[in-house]
Design a protein around this motif. Structure first.
Motif, PDB file in Angstrom:
ATOM      1  N   LEU A  20       0.834  -1.200   0.000  1.00 36.10           N
ATOM      2  CA  LEU A  20       0.000   0.000   0.000  1.00 36.10           C
ATOM      3  C   LEU A  20       0.874   1.257   0.000  1.00 36.10           C
ATOM      4  O   LEU A  20       0.646   2.191  -0.771  1.00 36.10           O
ATOM      5  CB  LEU A  20      -0.932  -0.004   1.212  1.00 36.10           C
ATOM      6  CG  LEU A  20      -1.801   1.231   1.428  1.00 36.10           C
ATOM      7  CD1 LEU A  20      -2.727   1.450   0.248  1.00 36.10           C
ATOM      8  CD2 LEU A  20      -2.602   1.083   2.718  1.00 36.10           C
ATOM      9  N   TYR A  21       1.878   1.263   0.842  1.00 39.27           N
ATOM     10  CA  TYR A  21       2.807   2.394   0.929  1.00 39.27           C
ATOM     11  C   TYR A  21       3.478   2.644  -0.424  1.00 39.27           C
ATOM     12  O   TYR A  21       3.498   3.767  -0.920  1.00 39.27           O
ATOM     13  CB  TYR A  21       3.856   2.099   2.002  1.00 39.27           C
ATOM     14  CG  TYR A  21       4.931   3.148   2.117  1.00 39.27           C
ATOM     15  CD1 TYR A  21       4.734   4.274   2.911  1.00 39.27           C
ATOM     16  CD2 TYR A  21       6.139   3.017   1.460  1.00 39.27           C
ATOM     17  CE1 TYR A  21       5.717   5.247   3.033  1.00 39.27           C
ATOM     18  CE2 TYR A  21       7.135   3.977   1.572  1.00 39.27           C
ATOM     19  CZ  TYR A  21       6.908   5.082   2.357  1.00 39.27           C
ATOM     20  OH  TYR A  21       7.892   6.048   2.468  1.00 39.27           O
ATOM     21  N   LYS A  24       1.065   3.995  -3.139  1.00 36.26           N
ATOM     22  CA  LYS A  24       0.625   5.381  -2.949  1.00 36.26           C
ATOM     23  C   LYS A  24       1.783   6.382  -2.974  1.00 36.26           C
ATOM     24  O   LYS A  24       1.646   7.472  -3.517  1.00 36.26           O
ATOM     25  CB  LYS A  24      -0.146   5.526  -1.623  1.00 36.26           C
ATOM     26  CG  LYS A  24      -1.416   4.713  -1.577  1.00 36.26           C
ATOM     27  CD  LYS A  24      -2.402   5.190  -2.620  1.00 36.26           C
ATOM     28  CE  LYS A  24      -3.695   4.399  -2.563  1.00 36.26           C
ATOM     29  NZ  LYS A  24      -4.615   4.776  -3.609  1.00 36.26           N
ATOM     30  N   SER A  81       0.640   3.653   6.220  1.00 36.31           N
ATOM     31  CA  SER A  81      -0.328   2.622   5.826  1.00 36.31           C
ATOM     32  C   SER A  81      -1.346   2.291   6.902  1.00 36.31           C
ATOM     33  O   SER A  81      -2.495   1.956   6.583  1.00 36.31           O
ATOM     34  CB  SER A  81       0.400   1.339   5.424  1.00 36.31           C
ATOM     35  OG  SER A  81       1.193   1.568   4.296  1.00 36.31           O
ATOM     36  N   PRO A  83      -3.324   3.943   9.099  1.00 39.06           N
ATOM     37  CA  PRO A  83      -4.647   4.564   9.037  1.00 39.06           C
ATOM     38  C   PRO A  83      -5.423   4.253   7.754  1.00 39.06           C
ATOM     39  O   PRO A  83      -6.642   4.318   7.727  1.00 39.06           O
ATOM     40  CB  PRO A  83      -4.343   6.068   9.104  1.00 39.06           C
ATOM     41  CG  PRO A  83      -2.981   6.157   9.690  1.00 39.06           C
ATOM     42  CD  PRO A  83      -2.255   4.920   9.260  1.00 39.06           C
ATOM     43  N   ARG A  84      -4.732   3.886   6.685  1.00 39.21           N
ATOM     44  CA  ARG A  84      -5.385   3.622   5.405  1.00 39.21           C
ATOM     45  C   ARG A  84      -5.826   2.163   5.245  1.00 39.21           C
ATOM     46  O   ARG A  84      -6.609   1.843   4.345  1.00 39.21           O
ATOM     47  CB  ARG A  84      -4.440   3.999   4.262  1.00 39.21           C
ATOM     48  CG  ARG A  84      -4.214   5.503   4.178  1.00 39.21           C
ATOM     49  CD  ARG A  84      -2.986   5.847   3.350  1.00 39.21           C
ATOM     50  NE  ARG A  84      -2.816   7.285   3.212  1.00 39.21           N
ATOM     51  CZ  ARG A  84      -2.255   8.063   4.133  1.00 39.21           C
ATOM     52  NH1 ARG A  84      -1.801   7.548   5.263  1.00 39.21           N
ATOM     53  NH2 ARG A  84      -2.138   9.359   3.932  1.00 39.21           N
ATOM     54  N   PHE A  87      -9.503   1.015   4.727  1.00 42.03           N
ATOM     55  CA  PHE A  87     -10.135   1.189   3.418  1.00 42.03           C
ATOM     56  C   PHE A  87      -9.721   0.113   2.414  1.00 42.03           C
ATOM     57  O   PHE A  87     -10.468  -0.202   1.505  1.00 42.03           O
ATOM     58  CB  PHE A  87      -9.798   2.565   2.833  1.00 42.03           C
ATOM     59  CG  PHE A  87     -10.241   3.693   3.724  1.00 42.03           C
ATOM     60  CD1 PHE A  87     -11.593   3.950   3.937  1.00 42.03           C
ATOM     61  CD2 PHE A  87      -9.312   4.484   4.379  1.00 42.03           C
ATOM     62  CE1 PHE A  87     -12.002   4.974   4.769  1.00 42.03           C
ATOM     63  CE2 PHE A  87      -9.715   5.511   5.208  1.00 42.03           C
ATOM     64  CZ  PHE A  87     -11.059   5.763   5.410  1.00 42.03           C
ATOM     65  N   TYR A  88      -8.518  -0.440   2.578  1.00 41.85           N
ATOM     66  CA  TYR A  88      -7.995  -1.398   1.611  1.00 41.85           C
ATOM     67  C   TYR A  88      -8.060  -2.848   2.095  1.00 41.85           C
ATOM     68  O   TYR A  88      -8.211  -3.757   1.292  1.00 41.85           O
ATOM     69  CB  TYR A  88      -6.547  -1.035   1.250  1.00 41.85           C
ATOM     70  CG  TYR A  88      -6.469   0.295   0.552  1.00 41.85           C
ATOM     71  CD1 TYR A  88      -6.666   0.386  -0.820  1.00 41.85           C
ATOM     72  CD2 TYR A  88      -6.251   1.460   1.266  1.00 41.85           C
ATOM     73  CE1 TYR A  88      -6.623   1.610  -1.462  1.00 41.85           C
ATOM     74  CE2 TYR A  88      -6.203   2.689   0.629  1.00 41.85           C
ATOM     75  CZ  TYR A  88      -6.390   2.764  -0.739  1.00 41.85           C
ATOM     76  OH  TYR A  88      -6.360   3.976  -1.363  1.00 41.85           O
TER      77      TYR A  88
END
Length: 113
Positions: A20-21, A24, A81, A83-84, A87-88
């Motif tokens: 994810l990191y 993004k 990552s 906090p995100r 959502f993923y």
């Protein structure tokens, strides 16, 4: 949960967070070389962890086995990552929050005993 499944869950979680990191921050579909190296390093550290049976997360461990530069990189990934993840990977994120709360209670109980 046995130690091996716990180890695999930890490796899957850290790989998802690094992915994810990288996606993004570095705008890569696949892991860039730097993130791939961090992912490999984190998975290797997890494979060699002697405390896997009793710990929940590396941040709660008394022994930090990451090299300082890798530790800083993984912290940066986690800060971004974490906090995100809801959502993923919502199930993974909820499991992490519940495990964190349980670990905090256990640590507090042990320090009061």
């Amino acid at each position: 949960m046995n130690v091996q499944s716990k180890r695999e869950r930890e490796k899957e979680t850290v790989s998802c967070m690094i992915s994810l990191y990288c996606r993004k921050k570095h705008k890569c579909r696949e892991l860039c070389p730097e993130c791939a190296a961090l992912n490999e390093y984190a998975r290797l550290r997890s494979d060699k962890c002697p405390f896997m049976e009793t710990k929940t997360f590396c941040s709660n461990c008394k022994v930090h086995c990451y090299r300082p530069e890798m530790r800083e990189k993984i912290r940066e990934v986690m800060r971004f990552s974490g906090p995100r993840m809801i959502f993923y990977h919502p199930v993974m994120a909820i499991h992490h929050v519940i495990s964190s709360k349980m670990e905090q209670k256990r640590i507090k109980k042990e320090s009061n005993a």
